[in-house]
Design a protein around this motif. Sequence first.
Motif, PDB file in Angstrom:
ATOM      1  N   ALA A  12       0.815  -1.649  -0.287  1.00 45.63           N
ATOM      2  CA  ALA A  12       0.323   0.148  -0.485  1.00 45.63           C
ATOM      3  C   ALA A  12       0.632   1.089  -0.058  1.00 45.63           C
ATOM      4  CB  ALA A  12      -0.526   0.375   1.275  1.00 45.63           C
ATOM      5  N   GLU A  13       0.028   2.250  -0.257  1.00 42.96           N
ATOM      6  CA  GLU A  13       1.201   3.612  -0.135  1.00 42.96           C
ATOM      7  C   GLU A  13       1.582   3.840   1.166  1.00 42.96           C
ATOM      8  OE1 GLU A  13       2.447   7.080  -2.543  1.00 42.96           O
ATOM      9  OE2 GLU A  13       1.074   5.320  -3.371  1.00 42.96           O
ATOM     10  N   PRO A  14       3.093   3.671   1.086  1.00 40.27           N
ATOM     11  CA  PRO A  14       3.988   3.954   1.895  1.00 40.27           C
ATOM     12  C   PRO A  14       3.714   5.837   2.999  1.00 40.27           C
ATOM     13  CG  PRO A  14       5.260   3.615   0.520  1.00 40.27           C
ATOM     14  CD  PRO A  14       4.080   3.917  -0.280  1.00 40.27           C
ATOM     15  N   ARG A  15       3.247   5.444   4.141  1.00 40.56           N
ATOM     16  CA  ARG A  15       3.309   6.942   4.829  1.00 40.56           C
ATOM     17  C   ARG A  15       4.310   7.127   5.546  1.00 40.56           C
ATOM     18  NH1 ARG A  15      -1.074   4.300   8.515  1.00 40.56           N
ATOM     19  NH2 ARG A  15      -0.243   2.374   8.370  1.00 40.56           N
ATOM     20  N   THR A  16       5.751   6.651   5.297  1.00 40.76           N
ATOM     21  CA  THR A  16       7.151   7.421   6.379  1.00 40.76           C
ATOM     22  C   THR A  16       8.062   6.961   4.644  1.00 40.76           C
ATOM     23  OG1 THR A  16       7.399   5.443   7.143  1.00 40.76           O
ATOM     24  CG2 THR A  16       6.017   6.878   8.394  1.00 40.76           C
ATOM     25  N   ASP A  17       9.303   7.566   5.116  1.00 43.03           N
ATOM     26  CA  ASP A  17      10.368   7.746   4.124  1.00 43.03           C
ATOM     27  C   ASP A  17      11.191   6.287   4.618  1.00 43.03           C
ATOM     28  OD1 ASP A  17      10.368   9.960   2.712  1.00 43.03           O
ATOM     29  OD2 ASP A  17      11.707  11.161   4.661  1.00 43.03           O
ATOM     30  N   SER A 182       6.116   2.464   9.609  1.00 42.90           N
ATOM     31  CA  SER A 182       4.715   3.539  10.473  1.00 42.90           C
ATOM     32  C   SER A 182       4.311   1.918  10.707  1.00 42.90           C
ATOM     33  CB  SER A 182       4.002   3.206   8.940  1.00 42.90           C
ATOM     34  OG  SER A 182       3.671   1.933   7.973  1.00 42.90           O
ATOM     35  N   PRO A 183       3.550   1.540  11.642  1.00 46.16           N
ATOM     36  CA  PRO A 183       2.887   0.938  12.799  1.00 46.16           C
ATOM     37  C   PRO A 183       2.116  -0.344  11.973  1.00 46.16           C
ATOM     38  CG  PRO A 183       1.606   2.802  13.502  1.00 46.16           C
ATOM     39  CD  PRO A 183       2.641   3.514  12.532  1.00 46.16           C
ATOM     40  N   ARG A 184       1.698   0.150  10.776  1.00 47.47           N
ATOM     41  CA  ARG A 184       0.707  -1.496  10.416  1.00 47.47           C
ATOM     42  C   ARG A 184       2.779  -2.091   9.840  1.00 47.47           C
ATOM     43  NH1 ARG A 184      -0.613  -2.192   4.651  1.00 47.47           N
ATOM     44  NH2 ARG A 184      -2.066  -3.500   4.318  1.00 47.47           N
ATOM     45  N   LEU A 185       3.474  -1.367   8.791  1.00 45.57           N
ATOM     46  CA  LEU A 185       3.929  -1.591   8.210  1.00 45.57           C
ATOM     47  C   LEU A 185       4.919  -2.860   9.155  1.00 45.57           C
ATOM     48  CD1 LEU A 185       5.959  -2.987   5.833  1.00 45.57           C
ATOM     49  CD2 LEU A 185       6.750  -0.745   5.616  1.00 45.57           C
ATOM     50  N   VAL A 189       5.418  -7.043   9.393  1.00 47.55           N
ATOM     51  CA  VAL A 189       7.401  -7.286   9.833  1.00 47.55           C
ATOM     52  C   VAL A 189       8.303  -8.282  10.762  1.00 47.55           C
ATOM     53  CG1 VAL A 189       9.903  -6.296   9.539  1.00 47.55           C
ATOM     54  CG2 VAL A 189       8.490  -5.070   8.269  1.00 47.55           C
ATOM     55  N   ALA A 190       7.527  -7.591  12.378  1.00 51.33           N
ATOM     56  CA  ALA A 190       7.857  -8.778  13.347  1.00 51.33           C
ATOM     57  C   ALA A 190       7.192  -9.316  12.883  1.00 51.33           C
ATOM     58  CB  ALA A 190       6.677  -7.302  14.355  1.00 51.33           C
ATOM     59  N   GLU A 191       5.858 -10.153  11.772  1.00 58.42           N
ATOM     60  CA  GLU A 191       5.358 -10.622  12.243  1.00 58.42           C
ATOM     61  C   GLU A 191       6.278 -11.968  10.767  1.00 58.42           C
ATOM     62  OE1 GLU A 191       1.307 -10.125  10.436  1.00 58.42           O
ATOM     63  OE2 GLU A 191       0.294 -10.599  12.525  1.00 58.42           O
ATOM     64  N   SER A 192       7.094 -11.684  10.280  1.00 55.19           N
ATOM     65  CA  SER A 192       8.029 -12.620   9.097  1.00 55.19           C
ATOM     66  C   SER A 192       9.050 -12.284   9.949  1.00 55.19           C
ATOM     67  CB  SER A 192       7.468 -11.698   8.200  1.00 55.19           C
ATOM     68  OG  SER A 192       7.819 -10.037   8.324  1.00 55.19           O
ATOM     69  N   MET A 193       9.489 -11.590  11.039  1.00 53.75           N
ATOM     70  CA  MET A 193      11.458 -11.559  10.914  1.00 53.75           C
ATOM     71  C   MET A 193      11.721 -11.935  12.445  1.00 53.75           C
ATOM     72  SD  MET A 193      12.598  -8.378   9.172  1.00 53.75           S
ATOM     73  CE  MET A 193      14.396  -8.464   9.931  1.00 53.75           C
ATOM     74  N   ASP A 194      12.777 -12.852  12.418  1.00 52.12           N
ATOM     75  CA  ASP A 194      13.145 -13.567  13.455  1.00 52.12           C
ATOM     76  C   ASP A 194      14.547 -13.530  13.431  1.00 52.12           C
ATOM     77  OD1 ASP A 194      13.386 -15.344  16.374  1.00 52.12           O
ATOM     78  OD2 ASP A 194      12.391 -15.883  16.007  1.00 52.12           O
ATOM     79  N   THR A 195      15.499 -11.719  13.781  1.00 49.54           N
ATOM     80  CA  THR A 195      16.598 -11.743  13.864  1.00 49.54           C
ATOM     81  C   THR A 195      17.036 -12.539  14.692  1.00 49.54           C
ATOM     82  OG1 THR A 195      16.194  -9.257  12.567  1.00 49.54           O
ATOM     83  CG2 THR A 195      18.139  -9.745  13.292  1.00 49.54           C
ATOM     84  N   VAL A 196      16.823 -12.494  15.658  1.00 50.99           N
ATOM     85  CA  VAL A 196      17.725 -12.288  16.773  1.00 50.99           C
ATOM     86  C   VAL A 196      18.132 -14.604  16.674  1.00 50.99           C
ATOM     87  CG1 VAL A 196      17.352 -13.799  19.392  1.00 50.99           C
ATOM     88  CG2 VAL A 196      16.582 -11.105  18.969  1.00 50.99           C
ATOM     89  N   SER A 197      17.114 -15.132  16.366  1.00 51.22           N
ATOM     90  CA  SER A 197      16.791 -16.565  15.861  1.00 51.22           C
ATOM     91  C   SER A 197      17.730 -17.056  15.022  1.00 51.22           C
ATOM     92  CB  SER A 197      15.613 -17.512  16.029  1.00 51.22           C
ATOM     93  OG  SER A 197      14.351 -17.567  17.232  1.00 51.22           O
ATOM     94  N   TYR A 198      17.642 -16.357  14.172  1.00 50.62           N
ATOM     95  CA  TYR A 198      18.575 -16.277  12.875  1.00 50.62           C
ATOM     96  C   TYR A 198      19.814 -15.335  13.101  1.00 50.62           C
ATOM     97  CZ  TYR A 198      19.820 -15.854   8.062  1.00 50.62           C
ATOM     98  OH  TYR A 198      21.043 -16.002   6.642  1.00 50.62           O
ATOM     99  N   LEU A 199      20.473 -14.814  13.421  1.00 55.50           N
ATOM    100  CA  LEU A 199      21.846 -14.288  13.905  1.00 55.50           C
ATOM    101  C   LEU A 199      22.332 -15.688  15.188  1.00 55.50           C
ATOM    102  CD1 LEU A 199      21.474 -10.648  14.974  1.00 55.50           C
ATOM    103  CD2 LEU A 199      22.932 -12.186  13.458  1.00 55.50           C
TER     104      LEU A 199
END
Length: 261
Positions: A12-17, A182-185, A189-199
Amino acid sequence: MTPRPAWSGHHAEPRTDADRRWLARFDRRHHHGLLRRSELPAESTLRWSGPVRGIDGALYHPGEDHSGTPVITVWSPGYQETVPAHWPTDDWADHRADTTGRFLPLSSWRPTRADHEDLVLAYLVQRPRELADLGGWVPVDTFTTHVRYGIYEAMLALHADNETVTPAAIEDHVHRSTDALSPRLAHLVAESMDTVSYLRRLMLTPSTSIESLDAAVHLVMTDWRAASAASSAHAGKQPTGYPTASSERTRILPAQLQDQT
């Protein structure tokens, strides 16, 4: 029907840079014809249970080809491939979603792109001083999921600022990047990324200097050759008198690899 990745339809149209930068991460791959290399063969059948999301941010969808041989299709924001599997693909997909232990390759004779990307990142996370070399010629969008891209981007930024590159520092940098969304994105992102476990798994995955260098060369050369082929195909479709190649389809081969063409 071929399933769509979970992130499709969220542009969707991004709301932030920060949103715009996030959603444009793989635009160069798209312009270079690298976003999707191979579609699922028509004679292949995927499991109706659907794909498993790996902690690397890719979707792993098990199935089999017309002969009953196991295959797995890997979807990510920057790449797609369908590859044969040597062991049950359901187990392999589950392995990619696991949060413990080292990463195991799909096969030793034909590593997937995910395997190559894991080898490069595992080596750099364990030996960040090597960023002085690899970081100079491996493009950020070589890494085709957001978590891989973000980790590599974070390591480059920390190295450029002469800061110590540690898993904690990488996590902090990635979190700052996602906090700016933005809160929605940010929720998606939080639902699809697990940076800690991947690292954590990268830290446990063996990767020698030879393996990581070979993997990095393979990734960069594969992208360059695919972009060159796409550029040639695009130029061949242009009417007489038009430019033979557009800047959007030109991918520069690093000087370090020009003797390998």
